[in-house]
Design an enzyme around this catalytic site. Structure first.
Site: not given
Lengths: 171, 104
Positions: B102-104
């Site tokens: 995931g990016c965040v």
């Protein structure tokens, strides 16, 4: 533990290798909901890589850190051909609210926080938030009107000093 | 993916040294992996590592910092203290999991 290391034939990730004083400064100049996110996502990712991060909020980007506005950023289809709908529709009352609600749902669905929560995470991860003095003066806003973790209202030369040696992004 | 021996156990690792088979991980291995990257595991570290281990089969991917904080209930600031500089990757490495996607 050294004994155990000797017995290991597996490579060890080079987490601290290539460690430099890498630094990232991001200028957030937009107040639309969609344009608030790129700076937050990238700043947050950089912090997770051990990089020093400074976010500078200016002009419309001030909405991201203004207490009264930060919970209420909007997305408008007006002038945005990437929304793939007739441009005239964008001006119809209620369409901005609808597009905003839809985008908020999509953001939530991928586990990405709302703007204030995101700022909190960035600060907890060691990020620095700065507000632009000229914008504050124009909008007649003071430190108390801004998100608490904003470290200061600074002018353009202060920011240039802070950004010394940093990679710079203007959003 | 190659086979390597860590502390007497044969395990599968990727090119960087992350374990690639969830079931090959043991708590003893975690001690060695942590030591490899200069971390001595305390109870507080273990709480985080155990959360990551429990969360992975449910999610099919490694928890990000965000998820570790919101779902696991761990303080983000503390994660940066416990696993300095690159918490998400260091946590994943010690827990024998892939890097978060995931990016965040």
């Amino acid at each position: 533990m050294t004994e155990e290391k000797v017995e290991s034939t597996a490579p060890v990730p080079n987490f601290d290798g290539g460690e430099t004083d890498r630094k990232l400064a991001i200028i957030c100049s937009k107040g639309n909901l969609d344009m608030a996110y790129p700076g937050l996502v990238l700043g947050n990712a950089a912090l997770g890589e051990g990089i020093e991060v400074h976010l500078f909020f200016t002009f419309w980007g001030f909405d991201m850190i203004t207490k009264k506005r930060m919970n209420n950023l909007k997305l408008t289809p007006l002038g945005n051909t990437a929304m793939h709908m007739p441009q005239g529709l964008g001006g119809v009352p209620g369409v901005t609210a609808m597009a905003t609600a839809m985008m908020r749902k999509q953001i939530e669905a991928v586990g990405v926080p709302e703007v204030p929560d995101f700022l909190e995470q960035i600060v907890a991860s060691g990020g620095h938030l700065w507000a632009c003095k000229m914008s504050a003066d124009m909008m007649k806003l003071e430190k108390d009107d801004l998100y608490d973790a904003v470290e200061g209202i600074i002018n353009a030369s202060d920011f240039i000093e802070i950004a010394d040696g940093a990679q710079l992004l203007f959003i | 993916m190659t086979t390597a021996t860590i502390n007497g156990s044969e395990v599968h690792v990727d090119a960087e040294g992350f374990l690639t088979d969830y079931d090959e991980w043991t708590e003893e291995l975690a001690q060695v992996l942590a030591a490899n990257i200069g971390i001595e595991l305390t109870d507080e570290h273990w709480d985080v590592i155990r959360f990551l281990r429990e969360d992975f089969p449910r999610q099919g991917e490694t928890a990000t910092i965000r998820r570790t904080s919101t779902v696991g209930g761990f303080d983000t600031k503390r994660l940066f203290v416990l696993f300095p500089k690159k918490p998400a990757k260091k946590m994943a490495y010690i827990a024998g999991l892939p890097k978060p996607r995931g990016c965040v």
